[in-house]
Design an enzyme around this catalytic site. Structure first.
Site, PDB file in Angstrom:
ATOM      1  CB  SER A 335      -4.309  -3.166  -2.469  1.00 34.95           C
ATOM      2  OG  SER A 335      -3.720  -1.935  -2.834  1.00 34.95           O
ATOM      3  CG  ASP A 336       2.405  -1.852  -2.142  1.00 35.37           C
ATOM      4  OD1 ASP A 336       2.612  -2.136  -0.946  1.00 35.37           O
ATOM      5  OD2 ASP A 336       3.201  -1.204  -2.846  1.00 35.37           O
ATOM      6  CE  LYS A 337       2.029   1.571   4.391  1.00 30.79           C
ATOM      7  NZ  LYS A 337       2.467   2.965   4.037  1.00 30.79           N
TER       8      LYS A 337
END
Length: 919
Positions: A335-337
């Site tokens: 996942s992206d942050k």
């Protein structure tokens, strides 16, 4: 007059004409665009910018396609033979039940296709257009010929466009021309007869901007576009095929061949024993019909469609149906942050400029707050008394494409949240973006590109009081990652306004110190250039920047994301953070979210990944929890490394260059809000709220889909098994059949559907996220499931045979009553078995134990049982049904005996549930 192919052939060859002539011929203006009244007039004339695909197959043809199944061929042929033999009642019943099955399949398939198509239609693209001298974002369907559109990296070209400007513009036209490499675009006229693939001053609808920016005037919309001419010959229809449905189809075909072989054997053995061929034909047909789970295809389609609908309600829109299954087996989520694991509501809290530190009060985008010196408390006006702080703030406001608005009494950002935070802190110092933009207007800009990690603007100084330079002087402002800015800078400004050689080590130490508090760090720089220069290129940024400072902004983790990460870890799913942020910031956020493994967050940078070989990367990808400053190409390597270790990978992405990683991942997840059109097109699933918790919810729903399909198999196959064993053994032993072929049809295609389809609506079980991920290599029938099927099939066979023989003895050989009682006893047992594997049964048991458990999610199964009871009463008590299915009315005692005979199913279900616990 609507836009048409005929109109289009009469249009001038726009690629041959100078841009100014094209704009003039379309009655538009390159800077002002069209007026609102003119737009309305053109919508009336040309229609909306949406493709009209070739009409789908008519309903009657799709209904006939329901009969294109091997099983139904057998039934239709069996009906023909019955009719040939004079058994018209039997023939009509067989054909009638076949038609009912087709109707059920047609209705459910139509609903599923409609649901998926409506979700796809909900995902609309937007275009940036100039109208009435204003730049607007509008739905692409509202574009008309003559509209002036702006194109930037990541955009999907919304219509056929004659380019007016192009800055390093590259467009992927592979879907239209087959050219695999993005095409470099220009805006100069071309020679007559230039082939479509070489018309570099045109941008065609459906292609994607992969780099740079540009603008153009719309010359064709909807069906008049190049892609519109192609799509009119393509039938648009949702594809309901998935690996699981294909696995079911293969299973059904294999089972069909086995049953046909057994039916042929039964027929041959019976003839060998001297029985009549008519009698053995009845037995063979009954055997064939009894063994095939006719209701299964409808259940699979309905379950998948319900899964898609449930996911949409939880902010996850499925673009490709196989993703529903893949989600159930996901073992890693990358996942992206920013915005996914975090709130994406930025607030600048710390500034480092001129060697000094400043703290900022206030939260959110409300410009009410103050800037104070960390070491001093003198009440000085710091932005104006410290020239480098002032320039650092102005750089953040000017190198910016967003703006703030007040909506319902609350300040909100229109655009990127990071840019919103920069505008807010600037306004706290008195630098309002609209006013500053007039005093230092923008001449040119380079938008942010993930490959470069910076954005730059070229501005002209017009107000000398800002102390940025002489009026008419030009200055470049740059914002970006610390590494990108520092590597291109040679000097830094001190608090007294003097430029000194850049101390790279100090800057990195300061960035590290800010990042350790979980703040996102951006660096700012400037570069004065000659007033003669009016364009900006990447080469202008490569060196000679003057470092202005750092701004650190808080982006707190989402509370729901923290809970979702914990749920995923409990479910055996690894969660990894892949971000473009500083590694220290990423680690700090990862620790707060709970991404530790063995109490430690193992983090790697993109630079480290670049230097290791593929073999080492496999282990690092498996062990690491955080990957910071990662380039898009490295995302792809990480996905491939994880997949080589046998992982089922879900990957989030929103940028242009994320598309290869999204396509490679088992489940590519694009951001519906922040994602580019390119990323959305490459994805399997869209998050409408850009929230990690929605990924966890989608995984939960994916597992529930598989759980409900397993329940359907566990319910249907034992029923078919019991019927098949009854008929096969009776035929081989030369005994009277306890159930006839028509009665089997009733059980399998009416009764079974009424009880099995409700399983598609079953809610998630309490432990659905406490089990390990599903293994995609797992066979359709596991060993424990086979044991369950065998045990329940044997019970059903004993039940049918036992009741039939007992009733036959006690009624003086009345076969109609004996068969009716055998069927009703079987259905009573089936109801108990259905309860044992459903949420309703579990809820009833919990309530009997004194637990307050809701049964609201189990109403479908309850309704299915009620419908089944009504149908079974009609089956035995209605004269018409007696005539059609050779049944007989039962008295109260006979009904009670049938119900009592089904009760032993209760202890059996307890036993089989221990062998193969229901999901």
């Amino acid at each position: 007059m609507k836009n048409s192919a005929t109109d289009r052939r009469q249009e001038p060859p726009y690629y041959e004409l100078p841009a100014s002539e094209v704009v003039q011929s379309l009655g538009s203006h390159p800077e002002k665009g069209l007026t609102t009244p003119e737009v309305k007039s053109r919508i009336d004339r040309f229609g909306f910018n949406e493709l009209k695909a070739k009409p789908a197959k008519p309903a009657w043809l799709r209904f006939l396609a329901q009969f294109n199944q091997a099983l139904l061929y057998i039934l239709l042929v069996a009906g023909l033979i019955k009719a040939f033999l004079g058994s018209w009642t039997n023939a009509i019943v067989i054909w009638g039940v076949t038609v009912i099955n087709a109707i059920i399949g047609f209705v459910q398939e139509s609903k599923a296709e409609g649901a998926i198509a409506s979700l796809a239609a909900a995902v609309t693209t937007e275009a940036t257009v100039v109208r009435d001298e204003k730049t607007l974002r509008i739905p692409s369907r509202e574009l008309v010929p003559g509209d002036v559109v702006q194109l930037a990296s990541g955009d999907k070209v919304p219509a056929d466009v004659r380019l007016l400007t192009a800055r390093n513009l590259q467009i992927d036209e592979s879907a239209l021309t087959g050219e695999s490499v993005p095409v470099e675009k220009t805006y100069t006229p071309l020679n007559a007869g230039t082939p479509l693939a070489e018309r570099v001053n045109m941008a065609y609808a459906g292609s994607f901007v992969t780099f740079g920016q540009g603008s153009g005037v719309v010359v064709a919309t909807a069906g008049a576009t190049e892609v519109g001419q192609i799509s009119q010959s393509i039938e648009q229809r949702a594809n309901l095929s998935t690996p699981l449905t294909r696995k079911f189809a293969k299973f059904s075909h294999t089972l069909l061949y086995v049953i046909l072989s057994l039916a042929a054997l039964t027929f041959a053995v019976g003839l060998g024993r001297g029985q009549s061929w008519a009698e053995m034909f009845e037995a063979a047909v009954a055997l064939a019909v009894s063994a095939i789970p006719e209701g299964l295809p409808a259940v699979v389609t309905v379950t998948l469609a319900i899964g898609v609908d449930r996911m949409a309600k939880r902010h996850a829109i499925i673009r490709k149906l196989p993703a529903v299954e893949a989600l159930g087996g996901a073992t890693v989520i990358c996942s992206d942050k920013t915005g996914t694991l975090t709130e994406n509501q930025m607030t600048v809290q710390v500034i480092y400029a001129g060697g000094e530190h400043y703290s900022i009060s206030g939260t959110g985008y409300d410009p009410d707050g103050e800037i104070g010196h960390v070491e001093e408390n003198t009440g000085r006006d710091y932005p104006r008394s410290n020239p480098v702080l002032k320039e650092c703030l102005m750089a953040g406001v000017l190198c910016n494409d967003s703006h703030l608005e007040v909506k319902e009494g609350r300040w909100t950002v229109v655009g990127d949240p990071t840019e919103g935070a920069l505008i807010t802190v600037g306004q706290k110092a008195g630098y309002v973006r609209a006013e500053l933009a007039q005093k230092v207007p923008r001449i040119d800009s380079i938008p942010f590109e993930s490959d470069f990690q910076y954005m730059a603007t070229l501005n002209e100084v017009q107000d000398p009081t800002l102390e940025l330079g002489e009026p008419g002087s030009h200055i470049i402002f740059v914002k970006g990652s610390v590494e990108a800015i520092v590597s291109r800078a040679s000097h830094m400004l001190m608090a007294n306004g003097q430029a000194v050689p850049l101390d790279t080590e100090i800057i990195h130490q300061q960035a590290e110190a800010i990042a350790q508090h979980g703040l996102r760090v951006l660096a700012f720089a400037k570069k004065p250039i000659s007033p003669e220069q009016t364009t900006l290129d990447h080469s202008d940024i490569e060196s000679g920047l003057i470092f202005l400072g750092l701004q650190g902004m808080i982006d707190p983790p989402r509370e729901e994301a923290i809970r979702a990460v914990r749920a995923c870890q409990t479910a055996g799913i690894q969660v990894k953070m892949i971000t473009g942020d500083h590694i220290t910031t990423a680690k700090a956020i990862a620790e707060r979210i709970g991404l530790q493994r063995d109490r430690e967050v193992l983090a790697f940078t993109g630079q480290q990944l670049e230097q290791i070989d593929d073999q080492t990367l496999k282990q690092i990808a498996e062990d690491g929890s955080v990957f910071a400053r990662v380039a898009p190409a490295q995302k792809l390597r990480l996905v491939e490394a994880l997949q080589s270790k046998g992982e089922i990978v879900a990957m989030t992405g929103d940028g242009v260059n994320d598309a290869p990683a999204l396509k490679q991942a088992d489940i590519g997840i694009a951001m519906g809000g922040a994602g580019t059109d390119v990323a959305k097109e490459a994805s399997d699933m869209l998050l409408t709220d850009d929230n990690f918790a929605s990924i966890e919810a989608a995984v939960e729903e994916g597992r529930t889909v598989y759980q409900n399909l397993q329940k359907a198999i566990a319910f249907l196959l034992p029923v078919n098994g019991g019927e098949s064993m009854t008929i096969l053994i009776s035929a081989i032993l030369g005994r009277v059949l306890p159930i006839l072929s028509l009665q089997v049809l009733w059980l399998n295609m009416v009764n079974s559907v009424a009880m099995t389809v409700p399983l598609s609506f079953e809610p998630k079980s309490r432990g659905v996220m406490q089990r390990p991920p599903l293994d995609p290599r797992q066979p359709l029938l596991s060993k424990n499931l086979l044991k369950r099927i065998l045990a329940v099939s044997v019970f059903n066979w004993i039940l049918i045979f036992g009741i039939f023989e007992w009733a036959r003895e006690t009624t003086g050989g009345d076969l109609a009553i004996a068969r009716t009682m055998a069927i009703q006893a079987l259905v009573a047992g089936r109801v108990i078995y259905l309860l044992s594997i459903s949420h309703l049964g579990a809820a009833i048991v919990d309530r009997l134990r004194g637990r307050d458990v809701s049964i609201s999610g189990a109403t479908a199964v309850g309704l299915g049982i009620l419908v089944t009871i009504v149908l079974q009463i009609l089956f035995s008590q209605w004269d018409l049904m007696n005539a059609l299915f050779r049944t007989a009315p039962l008295n109260l005692n006979q009904w009670l005996i049938c119900l009592a005979a089904g009760l032993p199913m209760l202890p059996l279900t307890i036993f089989v549930n221990r062998i193969d616990p229901p999901n």
